[in-house]
Design an enzyme around this catalytic site. Sequence first.
Site, PDB file in Angstrom:
ATOM      1  N   SER A   1      49.093   6.072  39.838  1.00  0.00           N
ATOM      2  CA  SER A   1      48.989   5.394  40.927  1.00  0.00           C
ATOM      3  C   SER A   1      48.246   5.371  41.464  1.00  0.00           C
ATOM      4  O   SER A   1      47.917   4.532  42.054  1.00  0.00           O
ATOM      5  CB  SER A   1      51.062   5.552  41.159  1.00  0.00           C
ATOM      6  OG  SER A   1      50.616   5.254  42.052  1.00  0.00           O
ATOM      7  N   SER A   2      47.798   6.872  42.415  1.00  0.00           N
ATOM      8  CA  SER A   2      47.122   6.512  44.016  1.00  0.00           C
ATOM      9  C   SER A   2      45.732   6.332  43.686  1.00  0.00           C
ATOM     10  O   SER A   2      44.939   5.978  43.887  1.00  0.00           O
ATOM     11  CB  SER A   2      46.955   8.107  44.102  1.00  0.00           C
ATOM     12  OG  SER A   2      46.296   8.756  44.040  1.00  0.00           O
ATOM     13  N   ALA A   3      45.469   6.725  42.206  1.00  0.00           N
ATOM     14  CA  ALA A   3      44.048   6.272  42.122  1.00  0.00           C
ATOM     15  C   ALA A   3      43.745   4.761  41.259  1.00  0.00           C
ATOM     16  O   ALA A   3      42.837   4.093  41.984  1.00  0.00           O
ATOM     17  CB  ALA A   3      43.510   7.061  40.614  1.00  0.00           C
TER      18      ALA A   3
ATOM     19  N   ASP B   1      41.739  10.730  36.883  1.00  0.00           N
ATOM     20  CA  ASP B   1      42.291   9.496  36.655  1.00  0.00           C
ATOM     21  C   ASP B   1      41.474   8.716  37.616  1.00  0.00           C
ATOM     22  O   ASP B   1      41.402   6.928  37.385  1.00  0.00           O
ATOM     23  CB  ASP B   1      43.598   9.820  37.708  1.00  0.00           C
ATOM     24  CG  ASP B   1      44.742  10.843  37.091  1.00  0.00           C
ATOM     25  OD1 ASP B   1      44.627  11.025  35.978  1.00  0.00           O
ATOM     26  OD2 ASP B   1      45.733  10.374  37.892  1.00  0.00           O
TER      27      ASP B   1
ATOM     28  N   GLY C   1      54.244   8.791  41.862  1.00  0.00           N
ATOM     29  CA  GLY C   1      54.472  10.217  41.538  1.00  0.00           C
ATOM     30  C   GLY C   1      55.276  11.038  40.128  1.00  0.00           C
ATOM     31  O   GLY C   1      55.587  11.286  39.670  1.00  0.00           O
ATOM     32  N   ALA C   2      55.138   9.911  38.896  1.00  0.00           N
ATOM     33  CA  ALA C   2      54.792  10.207  38.020  1.00  0.00           C
ATOM     34  C   ALA C   2      54.097  10.469  36.633  1.00  0.00           C
ATOM     35  O   ALA C   2      54.388  10.437  35.765  1.00  0.00           O
ATOM     36  CB  ALA C   2      55.933   9.156  37.125  1.00  0.00           C
TER      37      ALA C   2
ATOM     38  N   PRO D   1      55.103   3.233  38.648  1.00  0.00           N
ATOM     39  CA  PRO D   1      55.605   4.480  39.346  1.00  0.00           C
ATOM     40  C   PRO D   1      55.381   5.163  39.967  1.00  0.00           C
ATOM     41  O   PRO D   1      54.199   5.948  38.887  1.00  0.00           O
ATOM     42  CB  PRO D   1      56.615   4.537  38.052  1.00  0.00           C
ATOM     43  CG  PRO D   1      56.732   3.884  36.780  1.00  0.00           C
ATOM     44  CD  PRO D   1      55.252   3.146  37.157  1.00  0.00           C
TER      45      PRO D   1
ATOM     46  N   LEU E   1      51.199   8.942  36.536  1.00  0.00           N
ATOM     47  CA  LEU E   1      50.191   8.027  35.544  1.00  0.00           C
ATOM     48  C   LEU E   1      49.282   6.723  36.989  1.00  0.00           C
ATOM     49  O   LEU E   1      49.180   6.311  36.137  1.00  0.00           O
ATOM     50  CB  LEU E   1      51.718   6.859  36.012  1.00  0.00           C
ATOM     51  CG  LEU E   1      52.631   6.906  34.519  1.00  0.00           C
ATOM     52  CD1 LEU E   1      53.641   5.516  34.663  1.00  0.00           C
ATOM     53  CD2 LEU E   1      52.453   7.354  33.734  1.00  0.00           C
TER      54      LEU E   1
HETATM   55  O1  PMV Z   1      50.973  14.509  35.209  1.00  0.00           O
HETATM   56  P1  PMV Z   1      49.364  14.240  36.632  1.00  0.00           P
HETATM   57  O2  PMV Z   1      48.773  12.700  36.445  1.00  0.00           O
HETATM   58  O3  PMV Z   1      49.573  15.262  37.430  1.00  0.00           O
HETATM   59  O4  PMV Z   1      48.383  15.226  34.757  1.00  0.00           O
HETATM   60  C1  PMV Z   1      48.032  16.575  35.447  1.00  0.00           C
HETATM   61  C2  PMV Z   1      47.183  16.809  34.611  1.00  0.00           C
HETATM   62  C3  PMV Z   1      47.425  18.468  34.254  1.00  0.00           C
HETATM   63  O5  PMV Z   1      46.206  18.768  32.380  1.00  0.00           O
HETATM   64  C4  PMV Z   1      48.707  19.285  33.525  1.00  0.00           C
HETATM   65  C5  PMV Z   1      46.488  19.206  35.007  1.00  0.00           C
HETATM   66  C6  PMV Z   1      45.205  18.609  35.414  1.00  0.00           C
HETATM   67  O6  PMV Z   1      44.708  18.843  36.531  1.00  0.00           O
HETATM   68  O7  PMV Z   1      44.260  18.285  34.768  1.00  0.00           O
END
Ligand code: PMV
Length: 327
Positions: free
Chosen positions: A114-116, A158, A109-110, A107, A112
């Site tokens: 995805s982009s990486a 990621d 933008g969730a 999915p 997880l």
């Molecule tokens: O939801 P994501 O994959 O963008 O994770 C952000 C993780 C944080 O610790 C909130 C931010 C970060 O840069 O590590």
Amino acid sequence: MGVVASAPAKVILFGEHFVVYGEPAIVLAIDRRAYATAEERSDGKTCFHSTELGLEGYYEGDSFKVKQGDAKEAKIRFEPARMAVDKIKQKAGKTTGLNIEINSTVPVGAGLGSSAAVVASVTAAVGTLLNLNISKEEIFRISLEAEKIVHGTPSGIDPAISTFGGTLVYQTGTGFRPLQVKSDIPLVIGDTGVERSTRRQVEKVKDFVDRYPRITEPIMRAANEIVNQATEALVSSDLPTLGELMNLNHALLYGLTVSDESLEWLINAARKSGALGAKLTGAGGGGCMIALTTNEKLRHVADAIQRAGGKPFEAKKTDEGVRIERK
Ligand code: PMV
């Protein structure tokens, strides 16, 4: 035809947000992958097509033209992969045109990764197509550079997990340390469908940390200790302890106001239906939660998350990072 490569998505098991303040985090590659197919074409264009996003476009020199979907969105989505492709072409000393087809079961933008996963699979597919003997370290470096365009100063979690797979402990300054985890880690991921901005959530935490330093400091120490004990629980395959530590980690995140109603519904539903533990994953404020279960209870917990209004899918740890599927 062409070369097909794939790379896994991720969940942050422990330590999101605290990692921004120098504490460790644990991240796990999951068996949801992005796939990239690369083949040469006779003109000099670099064409991208993403089935799931319904986007298609091509680069001719520096100019981008959209063929399907919104031009601005297509450019934003394809830009990191384009950066990676340019780096690979430079390395191979080639100017050939390319068709790149992206298919993903992750999915978007969730939170997880995805982009990486897309960038790592595109890098591996194009590198192999152009006969470069490209190492995982190089794929990681190129993917990280490409991620910088989208995220400014990403921690690198990621691209590292999409490239190397498995389970990693990450800490700013120290970098990545792989953990040897022998058992299955059966998870249900629940997507709230609520869009969130990582930047906004990080700012919320910063505001709290600035205003309540003497309260948030012991919270940080607790988060650090949760990661230490979770590391031991992972290595010794102690899933019940891991579940309890997830609940504790979520309580700290809740205290910092990064949970929201949509996440709480799903987390409570998962716990009530017998999950060993449940927490938000990633930035919070919507996005996804994760529930740790036994293999027997996976379906049951997934059903409960669905009834509570989430979109559940089952996921397992995967040790396989980026890989070539077909040459
Ligand atoms: O939801 P994501 O994959 O963008 O994770 C952000 C993780 C944080 O610790 C909130 C931010 C970060 O840069 O590590």
